[in-house]
Design an enzyme around this catalytic site. Structure first.
Site, PDB file in Angstrom:
ATOM      1  N   HIS A  66       0.835  -1.202   0.000  1.00 27.56           N
ATOM      2  CA  HIS A  66       0.000   0.000   0.000  1.00 27.56           C
ATOM      3  C   HIS A  66       0.870   1.252   0.000  1.00 27.56           C
ATOM      4  O   HIS A  66       0.648   2.181  -0.791  1.00 27.56           O
ATOM      5  CB  HIS A  66      -0.909  -0.016   1.232  1.00 27.56           C
ATOM      6  CG  HIS A  66      -1.716   1.230   1.396  1.00 27.56           C
ATOM      7  ND1 HIS A  66      -3.034   1.321   1.007  1.00 27.56           N
ATOM      8  CD2 HIS A  66      -1.395   2.447   1.910  1.00 27.56           C
ATOM      9  CE1 HIS A  66      -3.494   2.540   1.272  1.00 27.56           C
ATOM     10  NE2 HIS A  66      -2.506   3.238   1.826  1.00 27.56           N
ATOM     11  N   GLU A  67       1.867   1.294   0.878  1.00 28.99           N
ATOM     12  CA  GLU A  67       2.720   2.471   0.967  1.00 28.99           C
ATOM     13  C   GLU A  67       3.557   2.645  -0.292  1.00 28.99           C
ATOM     14  O   GLU A  67       3.735   3.771  -0.793  1.00 28.99           O
ATOM     15  CB  GLU A  67       3.615   2.377   2.199  1.00 28.99           C
ATOM     16  CG  GLU A  67       2.858   2.354   3.513  1.00 28.99           C
ATOM     17  CD  GLU A  67       1.878   3.511   3.658  1.00 28.99           C
ATOM     18  OE1 GLU A  67       2.190   4.637   3.208  1.00 28.99           O
ATOM     19  OE2 GLU A  67       0.792   3.298   4.207  1.00 28.99           O
ATOM     20  N   HIS A  90       1.512   4.238  -3.033  1.00 27.88           N
ATOM     21  CA  HIS A  90       1.410   5.702  -2.955  1.00 27.88           C
ATOM     22  C   HIS A  90       2.579   6.353  -3.684  1.00 27.88           C
ATOM     23  O   HIS A  90       2.405   7.345  -4.401  1.00 27.88           O
ATOM     24  CB  HIS A  90       1.412   6.151  -1.492  1.00 27.88           C
ATOM     25  CG  HIS A  90       0.078   6.118  -0.822  1.00 27.88           C
ATOM     26  ND1 HIS A  90      -1.057   6.691  -1.359  1.00 27.88           N
ATOM     27  CD2 HIS A  90      -0.308   5.590   0.383  1.00 27.88           C
ATOM     28  CE1 HIS A  90      -2.082   6.523  -0.534  1.00 27.88           C
ATOM     29  NE2 HIS A  90      -1.652   5.857   0.525  1.00 27.88           N
ATOM     30  N   GLU A 135      -6.404   6.671  -1.499  1.00 26.28           N
ATOM     31  CA  GLU A 135      -6.314   5.530  -0.591  1.00 26.28           C
ATOM     32  C   GLU A 135      -6.837   4.247  -1.242  1.00 26.28           C
ATOM     33  O   GLU A 135      -6.232   3.175  -1.107  1.00 26.28           O
ATOM     34  CB  GLU A 135      -7.089   5.826   0.697  1.00 26.28           C
ATOM     35  CG  GLU A 135      -6.448   6.875   1.577  1.00 26.28           C
ATOM     36  CD  GLU A 135      -5.058   6.484   2.041  1.00 26.28           C
ATOM     37  OE1 GLU A 135      -4.780   5.274   2.176  1.00 26.28           O
ATOM     38  OE2 GLU A 135      -4.233   7.382   2.253  1.00 26.28           O
TER      39      GLU A 135
END
Length: 286
Positions: A157-158, A161, A214
């Site tokens: 997820h990070e 980004h 997100e």
């Protein structure tokens, strides 16, 4: 103060207003813009083109400076995990597999100087700054008791980004681009990157992304993790854990990564889309 008991001051990274010293934006900033890869299995759209208004190289340089400052502060407080720390070695092993899948989403990531570090803090948090600078806080590992698959979903997820360059897009949206460009034309010189770092870098750690950002990071991270051989179902169990501990406080991660039933539902809808990638990665036939 020992590594395990140190708690990073969460207020040290409060927002201050963004100021950009940008130059040569229009001519060179389009480099590295990546649309959604044709092979994408998850349901995401094209990455925001607003990010082209913020030079990637300068933002990544600013991120590198602030990341180094964060590590130095943690080192001074004996909060930075040593190279032989088992949890750090575990995170780096997981990250290596995820990073191997990154270029499918952003070709420029091949040139990033990726780093993964572990910081002793009870705070439940993790982030990946522009240019591949990753930090994980021990609280997210200890309090959530993450499996390797769940840790891969956090890291994926990070990383997503950073790959989708959400920070560039958010900064372009949050500040008047015209003002930023005019400032950039006036602030040429050796101090330019330093000014950008001083005014932007700390915000990169706690930057609040939009709801769409997100969702985008959830799904891109899910696919990256599946391609790397991590069980997609862990994306759901991760957020179920997040939801359960949310009422207990100390959730810095949830201040920038809001949870909720809709998030889990969206992940459940997309898990079947990447199951074949996961099976292929672990060598299981249909």
């Amino acid at each position: 103060m020992c590594f395990h008991c140190y708690q990073l001051n969460a207020h040290a990274s409060r927002r201050r207003g963004f100021l950009f010293a940008l130059s040569g934006v229009v001519g060179g900033a389009m480099a590295g813009i990546a649309a959604t890869p044709a092979m994408a299995q998850v349901d995401v759209g094209e990455a925001s083109r607003l990010r082209s208004l913020v030079p990637a190289g300068q933002l990544e340089s600013a991120a590198t400076q602030q990341y180094s400052a964060l590590l130095e502060k943690a080192r001074e407080q004996r909060a930075l995990a040593p190279e032989n720390h088992p949890q750090l070695r575990r995170l780096r092993a997981i990250s290596t597999r995820l990073i191997a899948q990154s270029a499918k989403w952003n070709e420029r990531s091949r040139q990033w100087n990726w780093e993964v570090n572990l910081i002793g803090s009870k705070t439940i948090n993790a982030f990946c700054m522009p240019g591949g600078k990753i930090a994980v806080f021990t609280g997210i590992l200890d309090q959530l008791q993450l499996s390797d698959d769940e840790a891969a979903m956090v890291l994926g997820h990070e990383i997503a980004h950073a790959l989708r360059e959400h920070a560039r897009a958010r900064i372009a949206k949050s500040r008047g681009t015209g003002v930023a460009l005019s400032l950039g034309a006036q602030l040429l010189g050796l101090g330019q990157v330093g000014d950008l770092a001083a005014n932007v870098g700390t915000q990169l750690i706690t930057l609040k992304f939009s709801r769409n950002d997100e969702i985008d990071a959830d799904l891109v991270g899910l696919e990256i993790a599946a391609r790397a051989g991590y069980n997609p179902d862990a994306s759901v169990t991760l957020w179920e854990k997040m939801t359960r501990v949310q009422k207990g406080g100390g959730m810095a991660f949830l201040s920038t990564h809001p949870s909720g039933p809709e998030r889990i539902t969206r992940l459940r809808e997309n898990v079947p889309r990447v199951q074949s990638l996961y099976r292929q990665a672990i060598g299981v036939k249909r």
